[in-house]
Structure formats: C-alpha cells, structure tokens
Design an enzyme around this catalytic site. Structure first.
Site, mmCIF file in Angstrom:
data_model
loop_
_atom_site.group_PDB
_atom_site.id
_atom_site.type_symbol
_atom_site.label_atom_id
_atom_site.label_comp_id
_atom_site.label_asym_id
_atom_site.label_seq_id
_atom_site.Cartn_x
_atom_site.Cartn_y
_atom_site.Cartn_z
ATOM 1 N N THR A 158 0.958 -1.223 -0.028
ATOM 2 C CA THR A 158 -0.027 -0.018 0.041
ATOM 3 C C THR A 158 0.603 1.167 0.090
ATOM 4 O O THR A 158 0.144 2.326 -0.670
ATOM 5 C CB THR A 158 -0.844 0.349 1.316
ATOM 6 O OG1 THR A 158 -1.797 -1.142 1.028
ATOM 7 C CG2 THR A 158 -1.737 1.112 1.281
ATOM 8 N N TYR A 172 -7.292 -0.262 -4.250
ATOM 9 C CA TYR A 172 -6.418 0.272 -4.962
ATOM 10 C C TYR A 172 -5.414 -0.496 -5.455
ATOM 11 O O TYR A 172 -5.585 -1.873 -4.842
ATOM 12 C CB TYR A 172 -5.507 1.400 -3.887
ATOM 13 C CG TYR A 172 -5.147 0.887 -2.661
ATOM 14 C CD1 TYR A 172 -4.150 -0.084 -2.603
ATOM 15 C CD2 TYR A 172 -6.052 0.810 -1.655
ATOM 16 C CE1 TYR A 172 -3.569 -0.504 -1.502
ATOM 17 C CE2 TYR A 172 -5.877 0.166 -0.400
ATOM 18 C CZ TYR A 172 -4.485 -0.625 -0.458
ATOM 19 O OH TYR A 172 -3.974 -1.341 0.835
ATOM 20 N N THR A 238 1.783 -4.148 4.424
ATOM 21 C CA THR A 238 1.378 -4.232 5.979
ATOM 22 C C THR A 238 0.823 -5.723 6.145
ATOM 23 O O THR A 238 1.243 -6.170 7.313
ATOM 24 C CB THR A 238 0.612 -3.477 6.401
ATOM 25 O OG1 THR A 238 -0.678 -3.421 5.760
ATOM 26 C CG2 THR A 238 1.159 -1.822 6.305
ATOM 27 N N ASP A 239 0.579 -6.435 5.028
ATOM 28 C CA ASP A 239 -0.568 -7.506 5.397
ATOM 29 C C ASP A 239 0.520 -8.693 5.765
ATOM 30 O O ASP A 239 0.286 -9.842 6.989
ATOM 31 C CB ASP A 239 -1.342 -8.365 4.322
ATOM 32 C CG ASP A 239 -2.283 -7.391 4.065
ATOM 33 O OD1 ASP A 239 -2.891 -6.700 5.207
ATOM 34 O OD2 ASP A 239 -3.285 -7.594 2.956
ATOM 35 N N LYS A 311 0.413 -6.903 13.058
ATOM 36 C CA LYS A 311 -0.560 -6.210 12.598
ATOM 37 C C LYS A 311 -1.889 -6.518 13.195
ATOM 38 O O LYS A 311 -2.421 -7.434 13.128
ATOM 39 C CB LYS A 311 -0.817 -6.275 11.058
ATOM 40 C CG LYS A 311 -1.774 -5.357 10.073
ATOM 41 C CD LYS A 311 -1.825 -5.612 8.875
ATOM 42 C CE LYS A 311 -2.815 -4.515 8.044
ATOM 43 N NZ LYS A 311 -3.165 -4.558 6.821
ATOM 44 N N GLU A 428 -0.876 -29.205 29.865
ATOM 45 C CA GLU A 428 -1.408 -30.685 30.032
ATOM 46 C C GLU A 428 -0.020 -31.765 29.864
ATOM 47 O O GLU A 428 0.631 -31.679 29.204
ATOM 48 C CB GLU A 428 -2.453 -31.236 29.042
ATOM 49 C CG GLU A 428 -3.434 -30.175 28.958
ATOM 50 C CD GLU A 428 -4.347 -30.117 30.122
ATOM 51 O OE1 GLU A 428 -4.492 -31.275 30.752
ATOM 52 O OE2 GLU A 428 -4.775 -29.065 30.616
HETATM 53 C C1 SIN Z 1 -1.107 -3.151 2.929
HETATM 54 O O1 SIN Z 1 0.213 -2.872 2.412
HETATM 55 O O2 SIN Z 1 -1.641 -2.389 3.741
HETATM 56 C C2 SIN Z 1 -2.045 -4.123 2.222
HETATM 57 C C3 SIN Z 1 -1.267 -4.653 1.067
HETATM 58 C C4 SIN Z 1 -0.300 -5.355 1.216
HETATM 59 O O3 SIN Z 1 0.172 -6.056 2.133
HETATM 60 O O4 SIN Z 1 0.546 -5.592 0.313
#
Ligand code: SIN
Length: 471
Positions: A158, A172, A238-239, A311, A428
């Site tokens: 992004t 986008y 960010t993903d 994230k 456990e």
């Molecule tokens: C982002 O960057 O926020 C989402 C898309 C990506 O991870 O490339």
C-alpha cells in the site's frame, strides 16, 4: 534624545529583518526583541537610542518610550533570555548565514535555538569575532560531513499503492509506484541521509513467497556488508510485513540497522501515512542507536522489534503493535528514542541461514475442531504444524489426538495461541508426552517462520524446544 542621533536608511533597517524573524520564530514579543537589539546597537556606538529607527523598520508598531529597566523586565517576563543572549544569538544567526552561505531558513533548520543557547553558554565570554570564526569552522565541518547512506528496497504494498480517488483507502492497486517515486515524495529524506533505491518486487504482500524472502535476505545482507551502506529500509505491504521482518531477523547477519515500514493508506490518499513512515524508517536506519537491535519495524511513530510486532487492525493507521511487550521506542518529534531491546537471539547471534525451508502449516483452533485438517496437512507434506489453540495453546480432544498421531509419525507440532498476546507455556502432561513444543510468546505466524528454520537444522524434539526458548 536628540543628541548623538544617527540616521539609518530604510534599506539598512530592512537588512536587520532577521532579528524580527528570530523573535517570531521563538514565538516571543517581536517588539521586545526589536527594542533590545536596536538599543544595544546604539548603545554600543555610544549613541542614544532613537526610537524613530524602530518605527521606520516596523511602522505597524507604535512605540512608547521605555527605559532600560522596563526593557529588562519585559524581556525576563516574555522569555527569560538576557539581552546579551538575545543579541549574541541574533548576531550569530546572521554570522552563520553569511559565513556558511546558508539561507535564514536553513540556518534555523540546521542550528536549532537550543544549540545556539548552548553555544552562548560555551562561547559567550569570547569576542564575537573569535567565537564566530571557531563556530563557523565547527559548523562547516558538521554540515559538510558525510550523511549516513541508506538504501531503500521496494517490494510493493500500500505504501506504493495507487487508487482512483483521494478518498479511496480500499480497492487500490498495491505496488503501483516505483521506488524513485516513493523517494521523490519525501524530499525531507535528503536532510537525514543519502538515500538510494532498488526494487526487489512490486507485489501485494499477501502474495509473498519463499523465493522473494530469500532474494530479499540475500540483497539486504549484501548491502549491509558493504562499507558504503549504513542502513537498509524495506518498504513492504503491511499484510505480511511482520513475517518478512521476522524471517530477516533470523537470517540477516548484520548489526547495522535493517528497518521495515509500510502504509495503511495508498500514496494517492488524503493524509497518506506512507511518506512520514518512510521518513521515520530512514531516520531509524540512519541512527547509531538502532544498531545491534535486530530487524526493526517503524510504523506510525513507533519502533517495534520484528519478533514482537503484529498487524492488529484491518484498516486505519496505528495498525501495528507489539501486544505482549510493547514497542522498543518511538520516533517522536523526528528523533528515534529507544527504551528497551529484545533479549532473544537474532541476526548476528542467529544460528540460521537463508536456505530452502520445509513446509509448515498453521491450523486455527475452534470449538468443535475434530482434527480432520491435521491429516490434510500431513498429506500435503508438512514437516511441521503450528496449532493456534485457545488460551494457553489448548487443543480440543479430537484435534489433540490427530496432532499426537502426526507427532508420533515425525511431524513437529508447535502449540501457539489464537489470543494474540501472552506466552504459551507447559500445560497438560498429555501435550508433553505427545512431544508438542510450546511457542512461548511467538504468534502462530512467527512460530511458523521459526519452526521452518529450526526444521531445516534438526528434527530432534529437545533441540526444537531449545530453539523456541532461545529465539
Ligand atoms: C498494505 O500494504 O497495507 C496491504 C497490501 C499489502 O500488504 O501489500
């Protein structure tokens, strides 16, 4: 007041405009500065202070005649700066703009007011000519000193995203902008470092692959090994940013800063967060304090360890946090500040190398899980399974049976938690006897990255447990 009156032409008054800039910049009463400055100038020449001079210079201010005591009192009230100090600071701003060929603006930017006051404390007793020559030489050396060299590696996301309208924050195209466009959008970078860019890929980071990870690790490692590079920044979607960061944290053998950043809003959006994140990431990559702290993630003014960061929000800025331990530091007001470091092994103390890594799957625990998907992973050739269990890594009975069977067949099973925060610790006795490994404070996705590296070296359960304790 008539005796000793000197006439000063208007142009000369205008040249003294910088003293007004000084006063304005400090947010103080300009009138007081003007009075002080001009009076001191006149007094130095053995002349009476003629207020008409001031009125010509700044006709919008009507002046009452004030005496010296009143000037001092007013000055102390408004800013606590002595006449001497104000005069000295004003003199040197002017001196530096001439001696160092700086514009007034540049002088303000490069020699902040606090620094001028520190100069005054150290040099104020010397003659202005002597102090001026010494300080000009010192500042010239500093201003021409080589800036840190930082390389920006673009991978898409992004931060390089382009949408059809300024109010679009979804729908986008990720990775549409080239690395040069990313750099051109932040001209302030040149005040911080010499930054050049390279492109690794231009993807939506959900499509990150092992091949790109290996290429990125090799490229970042090679750059950081060079004497010509002081730090590397990676612009990333960010993903999966947290997984890439941890992958590099475990493999890149360098103490130099390696920083990842991204953006939640595309570059075309109103209030896009990418440019500031990029500037702050470069500030961190260019700072000496960032060395030896492992791979860092800089988002929204916070500095996180690659080990701890996640994230934690789908949309909106402020989407990154380190839920269990908090961030390492901040980049408030443009200056990176660190408050803690991670004690776990990373980068130069890591035993892992980037190489082809075995398949490891993640299964997400849920009420009623009957373990069917465990067999799917095994059939797909997984050498390890991370189970994101409930609470402290708890596993429903049927799924536990299926996982125990897989573990008995040589598959490494790691218990993580779907809670997103806190440690998974021994629970456990059946988990222990089945040979399950605790993920400690690693998220399921980070536990997967570590397990892949670990399985590249060993399949011994005790060795795997040691690795999860040390990283
Ligand atoms: C982002 O960057 O926020 C989402 C898309 C990506 O991870 O490339």
């Amino acid at each position: 007041m008539e005796s000793g009156r000197i006439e000063i032409p208007f142009e000369e008054c205008n040249k003294q405009g910088w003293i007004f800039a000084l006063a304005n910049r400090l947010g103080h009463d300009m009138k007081t500065y003007a009075r002080r400055y001009m009076k001191s100038k006149f007094v130095a020449q053995g002349k009476d202070f003629d207020y008409s001079y001031y009125q010509i210079a700044s006709p919008s201010y009507s002046l009452d005649l004030v005496d010296e005591a009143e000037l001092h009192e007013e000055g102390a009230k408004t800013d606590g700066i002595s006449n001497d100090e104000a005069y000295w600071i004003g003199f040197f701003y002017k001196y530096f703009t001439l001696a160092l060929s700086l514009s007034n603006e540049q002088a303000w930017e490069k020699i902040p007011f606090d620094r001028m006051r520190a100069f005054y404390a150290e040099y104020g007793a010397k003659s202005k000519d002597e102090a001026g020559a010494e300080l000009s030489a010192l500042l010239r050396r500093e201003l021409t000193a080589a800036k840190p060299r930082v390389v920006l590696l673009a991978t898409g996301g992004t931060i390089a995203g382009s949408a059809s309208s300024a109010d679009a924050v979804t729908g986008y195209r990720a990775g549409a902008l080239g690395v040069d466009e990313l750099l051109a959008a932040v001209p302030e970078l040149k005040n911080v470092a010499e930054v050049r860019g390279e492109t690794i890929c231009a993807i939506d980071s959900k499509d990150m692959t092992d091949e790109i990870w290996l290429r990125l690790a090799a490229c970042a490692g090679e750059l950081l090994a060079s004497d010509d590079v002081d730090g590397v920044v990676i612009a990333h979607g960010t993903d999966t940013l947290e997984e890439t960061a941890y992958f590099l944290h475990l493999t890149v053998k360098s103490d130099k800063p390696l920083v990842l950043t991204g953006a939640m809003r595309p570059a075309t959006a109103l209030s896009a967060d990418g440019p500031m994140n990029l500037l702050e990431a470069v500030r961190v990559a260019a700072c000496k304090e960032a060395a030896g702290k492992g791979v860092l993630v800089v988002m929204d003014g916070e500095i996180h360890s690659a080990r701890d960061v996640m994230k934690t929000r789908t949309l909106g800025v402020g989407a990154f946090s380190s839920p269990t331990f908090g961030c390492l530091g901040t980049v408030d007001a443009g200056a990176p500040v660190f408050y803690r470091t991670t004690a776990r092994r990373h980068t130069t103390r890591s035993e892992f190398d980037a190489a082809a890594l075995p398949r490891v799957d993640i299964l997400y625990g849920y009420a009623g899980d009957d373990g069917t998907l465990v067999d799917t992973c095994v059939r797909a050739g997984a050498k390890g399974i991370v189970y994101a269990g409930m609470g402290n890594g708890s596993i429903p009975a049927d799924a536990e049976k299926a996982l125990a069977k897989a573990a008995a067949g040589g598959i490494a099973v790691v218990r993580a938690s779907r809670t997103m925060s806190g440690a998974v610790v021994s629970a456990e006795s059946s988990y222990e006897s089945a040979g399950f490994i605790d993920a400690d404070t690693l998220s399921p996705q980070k536990a997967r990255v570590l397990l892949r590296f670990a399985l590249g070296k060993t399949s011994d359960r005790e060795e795997l447990r040691r690795i999860f304790r040390e990283y």
